[in-house]
Scaffold this active site. Sequence first.
Site, mmCIF file in Angstrom:
data_model
loop_
_atom_site.group_PDB
_atom_site.id
_atom_site.type_symbol
_atom_site.label_atom_id
_atom_site.label_comp_id
_atom_site.label_asym_id
_atom_site.label_seq_id
_atom_site.Cartn_x
_atom_site.Cartn_y
_atom_site.Cartn_z
ATOM 1 N N LEU A 7 2.863 -10.567 -0.004
ATOM 2 C CA LEU A 7 1.444 -11.347 -0.559
ATOM 3 C C LEU A 7 0.452 -10.294 -0.931
ATOM 4 O O LEU A 7 -0.043 -9.556 -0.011
ATOM 5 C CB LEU A 7 1.069 -12.364 0.437
ATOM 6 C CG LEU A 7 1.997 -13.173 0.982
ATOM 7 C CD1 LEU A 7 1.523 -14.408 1.845
ATOM 8 C CD2 LEU A 7 3.055 -13.819 -0.361
ATOM 9 N N ALA A 9 -1.885 -10.787 -3.638
ATOM 10 C CA ALA A 9 -2.824 -11.258 -5.037
ATOM 11 C C ALA A 9 -4.263 -11.312 -4.712
ATOM 12 O O ALA A 9 -4.899 -11.537 -5.485
ATOM 13 C CB ALA A 9 -2.299 -12.436 -5.206
ATOM 14 N N ARG A 14 -13.854 -8.438 1.459
ATOM 15 C CA ARG A 14 -14.494 -7.824 2.634
ATOM 16 C C ARG A 14 -14.615 -6.310 2.342
ATOM 17 O O ARG A 14 -15.233 -5.680 3.192
ATOM 18 C CB ARG A 14 -14.224 -8.337 3.977
ATOM 19 C CG ARG A 14 -14.431 -9.779 4.305
ATOM 20 C CD ARG A 14 -13.920 -10.623 5.441
ATOM 21 N NE ARG A 14 -12.810 -10.997 4.782
ATOM 22 C CZ ARG A 14 -11.831 -11.564 5.907
ATOM 23 N NH1 ARG A 14 -12.152 -11.598 7.200
ATOM 24 N NH2 ARG A 14 -10.634 -12.022 5.322
ATOM 25 N N ASP A 100 -1.627 -6.613 3.499
ATOM 26 C CA ASP A 100 -2.515 -5.848 3.995
ATOM 27 C C ASP A 100 -2.399 -5.489 5.458
ATOM 28 O O ASP A 100 -3.047 -5.090 6.242
ATOM 29 C CB ASP A 100 -3.995 -6.599 4.026
ATOM 30 C CG ASP A 100 -4.074 -8.007 4.605
ATOM 31 O OD1 ASP A 100 -2.856 -8.282 5.212
ATOM 32 O OD2 ASP A 100 -4.747 -8.716 4.769
ATOM 33 N N GLU A 150 -5.391 -22.318 11.168
ATOM 34 C CA GLU A 150 -6.416 -21.407 10.912
ATOM 35 C C GLU A 150 -7.491 -21.328 11.663
ATOM 36 O O GLU A 150 -8.258 -22.685 11.973
ATOM 37 C CB GLU A 150 -6.559 -21.581 9.541
ATOM 38 C CG GLU A 150 -5.496 -21.195 8.584
ATOM 39 C CD GLU A 150 -4.873 -19.675 8.947
ATOM 40 O OE1 GLU A 150 -5.614 -18.765 8.590
ATOM 41 O OE2 GLU A 150 -3.803 -19.540 9.166
ATOM 42 N N ASN A 372 2.206 45.770 -6.373
ATOM 43 C CA ASN A 372 0.752 45.905 -5.258
ATOM 44 C C ASN A 372 -0.274 45.380 -6.252
ATOM 45 O O ASN A 372 -0.498 46.157 -7.393
ATOM 46 C CB ASN A 372 0.640 46.909 -4.637
ATOM 47 C CG ASN A 372 -0.717 47.070 -3.865
ATOM 48 O OD1 ASN A 372 -0.452 46.429 -2.617
ATOM 49 N ND2 ASN A 372 -1.895 47.671 -3.885
ATOM 50 N N ARG A 435 -11.385 53.275 -19.014
ATOM 51 C CA ARG A 435 -12.732 53.392 -18.420
ATOM 52 C C ARG A 435 -13.208 54.610 -18.964
ATOM 53 O O ARG A 435 -12.594 55.662 -19.240
ATOM 54 C CB ARG A 435 -12.753 53.365 -16.907
ATOM 55 C CG ARG A 435 -12.052 54.355 -16.434
ATOM 56 C CD ARG A 435 -11.843 54.180 -14.702
ATOM 57 N NE ARG A 435 -11.510 55.403 -14.116
ATOM 58 C CZ ARG A 435 -10.670 55.547 -13.073
ATOM 59 N NH1 ARG A 435 -10.084 54.613 -12.751
ATOM 60 N NH2 ARG A 435 -10.168 56.357 -12.539
HETATM 61 C C1 UD1 Z 1 -3.619 -15.002 7.180
HETATM 62 C C2 UD1 Z 1 -3.016 -16.235 8.001
HETATM 63 C C3 UD1 Z 1 -3.380 -16.298 9.307
HETATM 64 C C4 UD1 Z 1 -2.853 -14.824 9.937
HETATM 65 C C5 UD1 Z 1 -3.632 -13.602 9.060
HETATM 66 C C6 UD1 Z 1 -2.951 -12.052 9.520
HETATM 67 C C7 UD1 Z 1 -2.899 -17.982 6.368
HETATM 68 C C8 UD1 Z 1 -3.294 -19.400 5.731
HETATM 69 N N1 UD1 Z 1 -3.354 -17.369 6.996
HETATM 70 O O1 UD1 Z 1 -5.077 -15.089 7.142
HETATM 71 O O2 UD1 Z 1 -2.991 -17.129 10.057
HETATM 72 O O3 UD1 Z 1 -3.543 -14.716 11.493
HETATM 73 O O4 UD1 Z 1 -3.258 -13.811 7.806
HETATM 74 O O5 UD1 Z 1 -3.439 -11.325 9.189
HETATM 75 O O6 UD1 Z 1 -1.836 -17.615 5.815
HETATM 76 N N2 UD1 Z 1 -2.944 -13.694 -0.487
HETATM 77 C C9 UD1 Z 1 -2.318 -13.828 -1.738
HETATM 78 N N3 UD1 Z 1 -2.785 -14.848 -2.429
HETATM 79 C C10 UD1 Z 1 -3.545 -15.896 -1.986
HETATM 80 C C11 UD1 Z 1 -4.325 -15.738 -0.674
HETATM 81 C C12 UD1 Z 1 -3.978 -14.562 -0.052
HETATM 82 O O7 UD1 Z 1 -1.711 -13.129 -2.276
HETATM 83 O O8 UD1 Z 1 -3.940 -16.769 -2.574
HETATM 84 C C13 UD1 Z 1 -2.520 -12.396 0.129
HETATM 85 C C14 UD1 Z 1 -3.821 -11.444 0.531
HETATM 86 O O9 UD1 Z 1 -3.577 -10.302 -0.778
HETATM 87 C C15 UD1 Z 1 -3.160 -10.817 1.345
HETATM 88 C C16 UD1 Z 1 -2.529 -12.033 2.354
HETATM 89 O O10 UD1 Z 1 -2.201 -12.868 1.496
HETATM 90 O O11 UD1 Z 1 -2.815 -9.909 1.429
HETATM 91 C C17 UD1 Z 1 -3.356 -12.558 3.449
HETATM 92 O O12 UD1 Z 1 -4.495 -13.225 2.973
HETATM 93 P P1 UD1 Z 1 -5.814 -13.190 3.591
HETATM 94 O O13 UD1 Z 1 -6.846 -14.032 2.942
HETATM 95 O O14 UD1 Z 1 -6.129 -11.963 4.129
HETATM 96 O O15 UD1 Z 1 -5.329 -14.083 5.051
HETATM 97 P P2 UD1 Z 1 -5.975 -14.205 6.319
HETATM 98 O O16 UD1 Z 1 -7.186 -15.023 6.215
HETATM 99 O O17 UD1 Z 1 -6.086 -12.870 6.824
HETATM 100 CA CA CA Z 2 -5.924 -10.841 6.143
#
Ligand code: UD1
Ligand code: CA
Length: 451
Positions: A7, A9, A14, A100, A150, A372, A435
Site C-alpha cells: 500500500l 498510495a 505528516r 511506509d 483504529e 609519474n 617555458r
Molecule cells: C494503519 C492501520 C493501523 C496500523 C498502522 C500500522 C488501517 C485502517 N490502519 O494505520 O491499524 O496500526 O497502519 O502502521 O489500516 N494507503 C493507501 N491508500 C489509502 C490509505 C493508505 O495506499 O487510501 C497506504 C499509505 O500510503 C501507507 C499505508 O497505506 O503506506 C498505511 O496508511 P496510513 O494512513 O499510514 O495508516 P495508519 O493510520 O498508519
Molecule cells: Ca502509517
Amino acid sequence: MRSAIVLAAGKGTRMKSSLCKVMHQCADKPMIGHIITTLKKADVDKIVVVVGHGADAVKEYLQDEVTYALQSPQLGTGHAVMQADCLKDCDGDTIVLNGDGPCIQSETIEKAFAANETHDLTVLSAVLDDGGNYGRIVREASGQVKKIVEAKDCTAQEKTITEINTGLFVFKTKALFEGLKELTNDNAQKEYYITDLVEIFNRKGLSTNALIVDDRDELMGVNDRVDLAKAEAWMKKHINHKHMLNGVTLIDWKNTYIGADVEIGEDTIIYPNVVIYGKSKIGKNVQILPNSFLKDAQIGDDAVIDASKVVDSQVDAQTTVGPMSHLRNHTHIHAHCRIGNFVEFKNTDFNDGSKCAHLTYIGDSEFGKDINVGCGVVTVNYDGKNKHRTVVKDGAFIGSNCNLIAPVTIGENALLAAGSTITDSVDDGDMGIARARQSNKKGFGTKYKNK
Ligand code: UD1
Ligand code: CA
C-alpha cells in the site's frame, strides 16, 4: 503461490514534503525500494504496488519490477487493497503490507506466510508500552482475535490495549477478495479499513490469527520525519551489524553510514564518519580512513582510501588514494597506484603503478603504466566549448606544474620539463620543454633589499 500487495498510495501529510512518503530515503534507498527487495528475497511471485499520490515517482523508480494498481481517490487501506484485484483469481496466500514500513526483513515475512498455513488471515501484531495511534488488537477472553479497532474509533477501555496492528497481514488470496466485498466505511474517518476484515472473517467462520513479533521496531510505520530518523537508526544498526559479523571492522559503527546494497570484504577496516552508498563494492583488507564518501565505487583488495571522495569510479588492488582526493565520473585507477593529496580525477583511465601524488587535475584522459605525474599538473581539457582528451603513454615523466593543453599525446618514456605548457604532442622517448629561458641579474637581490 505467494502474492504481495504494497500500500503506497497515501500522501503522507505528516512528512510535510513535496515527495510522496514511500519515496523518502532510509539507508540510501527509498522506503518502497527496501520493501520490494525484501519481498523478492522471500520468494514472492507477484507484487502489486498500489499507487496514488506520487504515482509517477514510484513508477519511475520501480520501473517494471512490479505490477501497479492505481487508487484514486484514496478511500482507505481496505479500498487500496480492492484496487489490486488483478490477484483475485490467484491461488495461495497474499501478504499485504504498508509502503511506509521499510525495516521489515524477509525472515519475518517467511514467518508470517508459515503462520498463515493453518489460517485464513494472520495479522502481525506487536506489544508496545503505549499503543499510540496504532490500531488495537482486541482479543476474546480465550485469546482468539476478535477485531482490530483504529485508535480514532477506540472506546476508552480499548485505548488501553497495548497489542497493536503492525499493518502486515497474510490472507488466503481468494478469501481476501471475497471478504473485501463486505467492507464498509462506517467509522470515524469514513474510510474503508483493511483492519475490518478481521471481524468479517470471524463472522464468516474463517480462521483468524495474530502473531506477535519479537522486534517491534522492525515493523514500525514511518509517518513523520522523526519516525524516518528512527527507521534510519534501526537500519544502520542492522546493516552495520551484518557487516561486522561478516568480518568487517567498523571502529565506531554508530558513526558509519553504509547503504543497503553495499558489499564489503573481510578484514576491511572502516574508520568513523565514513559514508558508503549506492552499489559500492569494497574488497578485502581495505582501509577506509575518516571522512571518506564513496558512492557507486569499486575498491580492490588492500587499497587505502584516506579522507577522499570516490563517486562512480573504480580503484584497484593495493592503490592508495588521498588524503583529500576526488575521483569521479567513470575514473578507473588501476592497481599499485598512488593518488593524492588534493588530486581530482574525472573520466580517466590511470594504469598500473602510475603515481599522481599532489595537487593535480586530470580529466578526460588516458594514462599508461608507471607514469609519474609531478605536483600541480593540469590537463587543460576544456576550451570553453568542448572537452578534449589527453593521452600519456607508459613510463612517461610529467614534471611539476605542467599544463597539458588537450588534445595532446605524450609518448612512451617521454619527459615533460617542469613548468611547461604543452600544446603539441611529444614523441616516444623525447622531451617537451615550453617555458621562457631564465636570466640571472647580478647583485639585483641585495640592491632591491637595501632600496
Ligand atoms: C494503519 C492501520 C493501523 C496500523 C498502522 C500500522 C488501517 C485502517 N490502519 O494505520 O491499524 O496500526 O497502519 O502502521 O489500516 N494507503 C493507501 N491508500 C489509502 C490509505 C493508505 O495506499 O487510501 C497506504 C499509505 O500510503 C501507507 C499505508 O497505506 O503506506 C498505511 O496508511 P496510513 O494512513 O499510514 O495508516 P495508519 O493510520 O498508519
Ligand atoms: Ca502509517
